[in-house]
Design a protein around this motif. Structure first.
Motif, PDB file in Angstrom:
ATOM      1  N   ARG A 124      67.138  24.778  12.424  1.00  0.00           N
ATOM      2  CA  ARG A 124      66.338  23.556  12.270  1.00  0.00           C
ATOM      3  C   ARG A 124      67.260  22.438  11.806  1.00  0.00           C
ATOM      4  N   LEU A 125      67.060  21.264  12.394  1.00  0.00           N
ATOM      5  CA  LEU A 125      67.903  20.126  12.028  1.00  0.00           C
ATOM      6  C   LEU A 125      67.268  19.323  10.896  1.00  0.00           C
ATOM      7  N   TYR A 126      68.082  18.868   9.974  1.00  0.00           N
ATOM      8  CA  TYR A 126      67.625  17.977   8.896  1.00  0.00           C
ATOM      9  C   TYR A 126      68.637  16.850   8.745  1.00  0.00           C
ATOM     10  N   SER A 127      68.131  15.634   8.578  1.00  0.00           N
ATOM     11  CA  SER A 127      69.034  14.502   8.366  1.00  0.00           C
ATOM     12  C   SER A 127      69.704  14.672   7.013  1.00  0.00           C
ATOM     13  N   ILE A 128      70.956  14.283   6.946  1.00  0.00           N
ATOM     14  CA  ILE A 128      71.660  14.344   5.656  1.00  0.00           C
ATOM     15  C   ILE A 128      71.276  13.105   4.850  1.00  0.00           C
ATOM     16  N   SER A 129      70.842  13.325   3.603  1.00  0.00           N
ATOM     17  CA  SER A 129      70.389  12.176   2.817  1.00  0.00           C
ATOM     18  C   SER A 129      71.364  11.814   1.699  1.00  0.00           C
ATOM     19  N   SER A 130      72.587  12.330   1.799  1.00  0.00           N
ATOM     20  CA  SER A 130      73.607  11.968   0.808  1.00  0.00           C
ATOM     21  C   SER A 130      74.759  11.276   1.518  1.00  0.00           C
ATOM     22  N   SER A 131      75.620  10.643   0.725  1.00  0.00           N
ATOM     23  CA  SER A 131      76.766   9.944   1.307  1.00  0.00           C
ATOM     24  C   SER A 131      78.050  10.553   0.749  1.00  0.00           C
ATOM     25  N   PRO A 132      79.042  10.791   1.608  1.00  0.00           N
ATOM     26  CA  PRO A 132      80.300  11.374   1.107  1.00  0.00           C
ATOM     27  C   PRO A 132      80.919  10.500   0.017  1.00  0.00           C
ATOM     28  N   GLU A 133      80.715   9.182   0.120  1.00  0.00           N
ATOM     29  CA  GLU A 133      81.294   8.273  -0.880  1.00  0.00           C
ATOM     30  C   GLU A 133      80.572   8.382  -2.223  1.00  0.00           C
ATOM     31  N   ALA A 134      79.232   8.504  -2.155  1.00  0.00           N
ATOM     32  CA  ALA A 134      78.446   8.482  -3.394  1.00  0.00           C
ATOM     33  C   ALA A 134      78.183   9.870  -3.966  1.00  0.00           C
ATOM     34  N   HIS A 135      78.153  10.884  -3.093  1.00  0.00           N
ATOM     35  CA  HIS A 135      77.819  12.239  -3.564  1.00  0.00           C
ATOM     36  C   HIS A 135      78.915  13.193  -3.105  1.00  0.00           C
ATOM     37  N   SER A 136      80.107  12.943  -3.583  1.00  0.00           N
ATOM     38  CA  SER A 136      81.272  13.682  -3.103  1.00  0.00           C
ATOM     39  C   SER A 136      81.090  15.199  -3.242  1.00  0.00           C
ATOM     40  N   GLY A 137      81.399  15.922  -2.171  1.00  0.00           N
ATOM     41  CA  GLY A 137      81.342  17.383  -2.207  1.00  0.00           C
ATOM     42  C   GLY A 137      79.940  17.950  -2.109  1.00  0.00           C
ATOM     43  N   GLU A 138      78.950  17.087  -1.873  1.00  0.00           N
ATOM     44  CA  GLU A 138      77.568  17.580  -1.797  1.00  0.00           C
ATOM     45  C   GLU A 138      76.935  17.174  -0.470  1.00  0.00           C
ATOM     46  N   VAL A 139      75.966  17.978  -0.040  1.00  0.00           N
ATOM     47  CA  VAL A 139      75.147  17.592   1.110  1.00  0.00           C
ATOM     48  C   VAL A 139      73.694  17.686   0.661  1.00  0.00           C
ATOM     49  N   HIS A 140      72.973  16.579   0.719  1.00  0.00           N
ATOM     50  CA  HIS A 140      71.560  16.586   0.331  1.00  0.00           C
ATOM     51  C   HIS A 140      70.699  16.524   1.587  1.00  0.00           C
ATOM     52  N   ILE A 141      69.536  17.181   1.538  1.00  0.00           N
ATOM     53  CA  ILE A 141      68.564  16.995   2.616  1.00  0.00           C
ATOM     54  C   ILE A 141      67.195  16.714   1.993  1.00  0.00           C
ATOM     55  N   THR A 142      66.306  16.167   2.788  1.00  0.00           N
ATOM     56  CA  THR A 142      64.980  15.765   2.308  1.00  0.00           C
ATOM     57  C   THR A 142      63.969  16.450   3.213  1.00  0.00           C
ATOM     58  N   VAL A 143      63.311  17.477   2.692  1.00  0.00           N
ATOM     59  CA  VAL A 143      62.505  18.330   3.574  1.00  0.00           C
ATOM     60  C   VAL A 143      61.025  18.294   3.194  1.00  0.00           C
ATOM     61  N   ALA A 144      60.181  18.110   4.192  1.00  0.00           N
ATOM     62  CA  ALA A 144      58.729  18.205   3.971  1.00  0.00           C
ATOM     63  C   ALA A 144      58.303  19.620   4.325  1.00  0.00           C
ATOM     64  N   LYS A 145      57.492  20.232   3.485  1.00  0.00           N
ATOM     65  CA  LYS A 145      57.037  21.592   3.774  1.00  0.00           C
ATOM     66  C   LYS A 145      56.007  21.534   4.902  1.00  0.00           C
ATOM     67  N   ASP A 146      56.372  22.145   6.020  1.00  0.00           N
ATOM     68  CA  ASP A 146      55.509  22.117   7.204  1.00  0.00           C
ATOM     69  C   ASP A 146      54.356  23.111   7.018  1.00  0.00           C
ATOM     70  N   PHE A 147      53.147  22.694   7.307  1.00  0.00           N
ATOM     71  CA  PHE A 147      52.045  23.666   7.236  1.00  0.00           C
ATOM     72  C   PHE A 147      51.065  23.460   8.375  1.00  0.00           C
ATOM     73  N   PHE A 148      50.372  24.532   8.702  1.00  0.00           N
ATOM     74  CA  PHE A 148      49.389  24.491   9.781  1.00  0.00           C
ATOM     75  C   PHE A 148      48.330  25.538   9.470  1.00  0.00           C
ATOM     76  N   THR A 149      47.231  25.481  10.216  1.00  0.00           N
ATOM     77  CA  THR A 149      46.126  26.389   9.904  1.00  0.00           C
ATOM     78  C   THR A 149      45.851  27.319  11.078  1.00  0.00           C
ATOM     79  N   ILE A 150      45.738  28.607  10.776  1.00  0.00           N
ATOM     80  CA  ILE A 150      45.332  29.570  11.806  1.00  0.00           C
ATOM     81  C   ILE A 150      44.136  30.333  11.249  1.00  0.00           C
ATOM     82  N   ASN A 151      43.042  30.323  11.987  1.00  0.00           N
ATOM     83  CA  ASN A 151      41.800  30.972  11.527  1.00  0.00           C
ATOM     84  C   ASN A 151      41.468  30.578  10.084  1.00  0.00           C
ATOM     85  N   GLU A 152      41.543  29.301   9.827  1.00  0.00           N
ATOM     86  CA  GLU A 152      41.222  28.725   8.508  1.00  0.00           C
ATOM     87  C   GLU A 152      42.170  29.162   7.392  1.00  0.00           C
ATOM     88  N   GLU A 153      43.287  29.803   7.774  1.00  0.00           N
ATOM     89  CA  GLU A 153      44.265  30.200   6.755  1.00  0.00           C
ATOM     90  C   GLU A 153      45.473  29.263   6.856  1.00  0.00           C
TER      91      GLU A 153
END
Ligand SMILES: Cc1cc2nc3c(=O)[nH]c(=O)nc-3n(C[C@H](O)[C@H](O)[C@H](O)COP(=O)(O)OP(=O)(O)OC[C@H]3O[C@@H](n4cnc5c(N)ncnc54)[C@H](O)[C@@H]3O)c2cc1C
Length: 309
Positions: free
Chosen positions: A98-127
């Motif tokens: 799964r692809l996620y945009s990187i939300s950090s900058s090498p200049e500002a967050h050296s040595g780190e990679v941040h991502i911003t993820v929404a928890k995907d949900f869906f309903t099957i048989n009301e569950e």
């Protein structure tokens, strides 16, 4: 990100089929133990119809065209023995990264990679069910390892430091713009930065609120417009904020600003594009055809960039 399958699901498949979990098997993903394949390598969560069709051939049972998880399939249309299950393993496809945009900058967050993820949900048989990767990420303990690789996007990049940028990123669409703004802050870029952010509720969904407000205070963000769609009776989205500030939006375009959109393709990005056209018509005094031409030129100049999903 390469997600893993839920441990209890892989365990349940092993006990249901009686397969030897330690047995090494050759698969197109490499040589692995059966359990490793089931937990970390193979898509068992939501089999595509083509795989279900092949499964039907192996177990010699009629199965209606459907997408279904392997565990449910095994419960409804059981395999005869472990040998047949090993045949099933060989037709399973690798887990799709799964692809996620990187939300950090090498200049500002050296040595780190941040991502911003929404928890995907869906309903099957009301569950309520959760998407594989976003759920996997949400359950990870601190300090664990994650399998990932960096997929470069050579188009969706910041322009020269002196150029102005307008960023439209509702929801997780904020991710690359947090990285853009942090980068521009860190390098002291002279171009102006304008961000449109939107979500449902101010109180619970204002992603990176304090960072964004700090950037407004320090002047890194020249303008910040937010739209919280469900905080009032009438739904307000980013495109409404763009239209409200249409005159200024057009003047930024005229002075060479680059426009970026990130986030949900449907319906957000189409609505935002319509708003840009409307702004060009209204504040640039252009007919619809002329506005389309103006817009096309922006795209040709690489000044209108989208990363939508
Ligand atoms: C270029 C790009 C950038 C992206 N950037 C981000 C980002 O920055 N942040 C972000 O949060 N997301 C981003 N995404 C989306 C992300 O890649 C994933 O698609 C998203 O997180 C959902 O993945 P998942 O594994 O959690 O859900 P999946 O398991 O892939 O499920 C997705 C959908 O499939 C259906 N589905 C799955 N399993 C079943 C089942 N058993 N039965 C019925 N239906 C089912 C449901 O409709 C579900 O909503 C980006 C996508 C792209 C292409």
């Amino acid at each position: 990100i390469l997600p893993y399958n839920h441990l209890p699901v892989a365990e349940a498949i092993v006990s249901l089929t009686g397969v030897d979990r330690e047995k090494e098997m050759e698969h197109r993903t490499g040589r692995h133990s059966v359990f490793n394949l089931l937990q970390k390598k193979l898509n068992i969560a939501y089999l595509p119809e083509r795989v279900v069709k092949q499964y039907s051939g192996i177990v010699k049972q009629e199965i209606p065209e459907t997408k279904i998880g392997l565990l449910d399939l095994l419960k409804i249309y059981p395999v005869q023995d472990t040998q047949q299950f090993e045949e099933v393993i060989s037709i399973l496809e690798p887990i799709t990264p799964r692809l996620y945009s990187i939300s950090s900058s090498p200049e500002a967050h050296s040595g780190e990679v941040h991502i911003t993820v929404a928890k995907d949900f869906f309903t099957i048989n009301e569950e309520t069910k959760y998407g594989l990767c976003s759920d996997h990420l949400s359950l990870l303990p601190v300090d664990c390892e994650v399998e990932f690789y960096v997929h470069k996007n050579n188009e969706f990049r910041l322009p020269a430091e002196d150029k102005d940028v307008i960023m439209i990123g509702p929801g997780t669409g904020i991710a690359p713009f947090r990285s853009f703004i942090a980068e521009r802050d860190a390098v002291g870029a002279s171009g102006r930065n304008w961000l449109f952010f939107g979500e449902q509720h101010f109180a619970s969904d204002f992603l990176y609120q304090t960072e964004l407000q700090n950037w407004v205070e320090t002047g890194v963000l020249t303008k910040l417009n937010v739209a919280f769609s469900r905080d009032q009776q009438q739904k307000i989205y980013v495109q409404h904020k763009m239209l409200k500030h249409g005159a200024e939006f057009f003047s930024w375009l005229e002075s060479g600003a680059y426009v970026y959109i990130c986030g949900k393709k449907e319906p957000m990005s189409a609505d935002v594009e319509l708003a840009v056209l409307q702004i060009i018509m209204e504040h640039g005094n252009r007919s619809e055809d002329q506005a389309i031409q103006y817009f096309e030129k922006l795209k040709e100049q690489g000044r209108f960039l989208k990363d939508v999903y």
